[in-house]
Design an enzyme around this catalytic site. Sequence first.
Site, PDB file in Angstrom:
ATOM      1  N   SER A  91       0.795  -1.232   0.000  1.00 27.04           N
ATOM      2  CA  SER A  91       0.000   0.000   0.000  1.00 27.04           C
ATOM      3  C   SER A  91       0.823   1.275   0.000  1.00 27.04           C
ATOM      4  CB  SER A  91      -0.980   0.013   1.195  1.00 27.04           C
ATOM      5  OG  SER A  91      -1.881  -1.044   1.114  1.00 27.04           O
ATOM      6  N   ASP A 120      -6.974  -0.954   1.388  1.00 28.74           N
ATOM      7  CA  ASP A 120      -5.680  -0.308   1.584  1.00 28.74           C
ATOM      8  C   ASP A 120      -5.832   1.036   2.284  1.00 28.74           C
ATOM      9  OD1 ASP A 120      -4.708  -2.461   0.263  1.00 28.74           O
ATOM     10  OD2 ASP A 120      -4.025  -1.379  -1.515  1.00 28.74           O
ATOM     11  N   GLU A 125      -7.614   6.884  -6.439  1.00 23.60           N
ATOM     12  CA  GLU A 125      -7.091   5.724  -7.176  1.00 23.60           C
ATOM     13  C   GLU A 125      -8.066   5.268  -8.263  1.00 23.60           C
ATOM     14  OE1 GLU A 125      -4.283   3.181  -5.920  1.00 23.60           O
ATOM     15  OE2 GLU A 125      -4.377   3.598  -3.781  1.00 23.60           O
TER      16      GLU A 125
END
Length: 346
Positions: free
Chosen positions: A107, A153, A141
Amino acid sequence: MLESFSAVVPGRVNLIGEHTDYNGGMVLPAALSVRLEATLIPRADDDITVIAESHAGPAKRTLSDQASGHWSDPCVGALREANALGLLTGGASLNVHSTIPEGAGLSSSAALIVAILKAARAVTDGAQTDIELAIAARRVENSYMGVPCGIMDQMAVALATPGSAMALDTKSIDYKLVSLPSSHQFVVIHSGIKRKLTDGRYAARKLECDRAKKYFGTDDLCLIEPEVLARVESNEPFLRRAMHCATEHRRVLAAIDALQSGDIETLGRMMNESHASMRDVFEISLPQIDALVQSAFELGAIGARLTGGGFGGCIVACIERNSQPGWINRLLESHPDARLIDAIVP
């Protein structure tokens, strides 16, 4: 002198529960001692400057830049999100210091985004909770970087507590902290093979899961009974992906129960079965990873498995506390490309 704002977040290892976080299932991540610190100085214009010791030279970007595959994309996306949340009103100068290895499945990208958002929150004393920032980081993301990841994450690096695991229901985002056993430790070993969620293979598995969702008429593959899947007379890849999700979800539940009751044997068995499913059913492992997992087990690990999105990165192994460092030394001697990342000790 301009005021700076900093935030520190840990890396994370997922003890069990791979590819369940975008399929309505449970995960069990834990915080690592490796960490990332982001220091932010707000700017009045739209310019962005990023200095990171792991990359040569500063990156010069602007808030209007689109993702281009550059290492600084997460920084741009995080600052764009910070502006959308009202935490900033322009660009920023960023300095990033990290001991989380990139491409390891620990991560590093989520940690970078969450750290920037936490630093930006400090600029205006924003009211956003850590959970809200984790959700915002996932948007970065998904929407900006084009990575179809789940919420695990971001939640783990934003909220995980050292010495415990986070039993997270990714459908409801409810979670509880579960103590780790004092008699054992979880060792994280990098295989030496870098991985990248943007290389297409992770997205391909996501698309196969989406096809399975359409086939079964549900967004929650993890909640389908494995017996229902077993009755489908087909060997289509998307059905195998659904079977992994359904069984992995149940392995996480069993692992949580095992941790709470001190049943290390069952915990180890769930980890081993998880790796077999990732190797044979979800098909995200590699021969080098399988060999590393097999060696870990042969050297005495209670359980060992690939951790992260797959196609490289790290394994995590549960070993007796008094067997380290001899166990680690023997494993690394037989796998010269591998290296120790961390050992979680409660």
